[in-house]
Design a protein around this motif. Sequence first.
Motif, PDB file in Angstrom:
ATOM      1  N   THR A 171      37.553  46.808  30.397  1.00  0.00           N
ATOM      2  CA  THR A 171      38.498  45.769  30.626  1.00  0.00           C
ATOM      3  C   THR A 171      39.008  45.912  32.140  1.00  0.00           C
ATOM      4  N   ASN A 172      39.094  47.201  32.538  1.00  0.00           N
ATOM      5  CA  ASN A 172      39.395  47.318  34.181  1.00  0.00           C
ATOM      6  C   ASN A 172      38.315  46.922  35.207  1.00  0.00           C
ATOM      7  N   PRO A 174      35.216  44.661  34.477  1.00  0.00           N
ATOM      8  CA  PRO A 174      34.484  44.137  33.736  1.00  0.00           C
ATOM      9  C   PRO A 174      32.866  43.932  34.251  1.00  0.00           C
ATOM     10  N   MET A 180      34.022  39.815  29.050  1.00  0.00           N
ATOM     11  CA  MET A 180      34.954  40.023  27.808  1.00  0.00           C
ATOM     12  C   MET A 180      34.591  41.485  27.014  1.00  0.00           C
ATOM     13  N   GLY A 182      34.965  44.764  27.350  1.00  0.00           N
ATOM     14  CA  GLY A 182      36.076  45.542  26.805  1.00  0.00           C
ATOM     15  C   GLY A 182      37.065  44.977  25.741  1.00  0.00           C
ATOM     16  N   VAL A 183      37.520  43.909  25.929  1.00  0.00           N
ATOM     17  CA  VAL A 183      38.331  43.162  25.061  1.00  0.00           C
ATOM     18  C   VAL A 183      37.659  42.874  23.869  1.00  0.00           C
ATOM     19  N   LEU A 206      47.037  44.671  27.555  1.00  0.00           N
ATOM     20  CA  LEU A 206      46.182  43.624  28.039  1.00  0.00           C
ATOM     21  C   LEU A 206      46.841  42.218  28.272  1.00  0.00           C
TER      22      LEU A 206
END
Length: 262
Positions: A171-172, A174, A180, A182-183, A206
Amino acid sequence: MTKLQWAVIAGALALFLVLYLGCDRKPEDIASLETSRALSVESTDINLVIQEAKAVLEPAQRSMISGLEQDLESSLEDSIRVGLYKELSGEWYQLQRFSIAGHYAQQVAEVENNEGAWSIAGTTYSICTQRTTEERIKSFCSKRAIQAFENAISLNPENLANRVNLALTYTNNPPEDNPMKGVLMLRELNQEQPDNVLVLNALGRLSIRTGQFENAVKRLEAALKADSQNVTTICLLAQAYEGAGNAEQANAFAEQCRQLRQ
């Protein structure tokens, strides 16, 4: 001093989860990951990074580092080398050169090859991705953080912290082909363990970062229900309620946060 410095890095796993707060159920085994590392192309030569960093050190700092490097060159036993890797990692961590600290933490992990050592290496590299503004260093650290966390997970797939940290690394930073990733990892973890505070805090943070404050409040209130004294949850709720425009709740949680951190 050496043990203290290494303890600082070991504690960084918790620090990373507190500051920033999934993944495939079972990644490839260690042998496959090592092959992947060997085949991957890196844009950064860590030896060059070390030389650049040493060039701007104070004389006493440079002398300390050079002395440890000389000891390392003359040491043949793994046990001695691991101790020196830890010292070098600790020194560079204190100097806030996290890419180099991660490099030496990785050397420890490659010798010891246990979950804890790989977690420390991954966390140190992850801190590097958060603190650096130089893209080549960020990319270098991100790639190695992912590899380190995958190694840790392969050794102990049940440790949720490594799975969350792997997701957060994505997420940090991508991937271009799957921004998307990591999300989606975190959402998968949330489906598997809907009451897990670690995952809920990560999703709440987040949501705050993306301005989805009502969603953040929902996630964090669920985390608070599961653990009413979780400091990270309480401090994040202060931010979430402030963003949502609820000053009364924001102030109440901010005060709790201050008291718990004293």
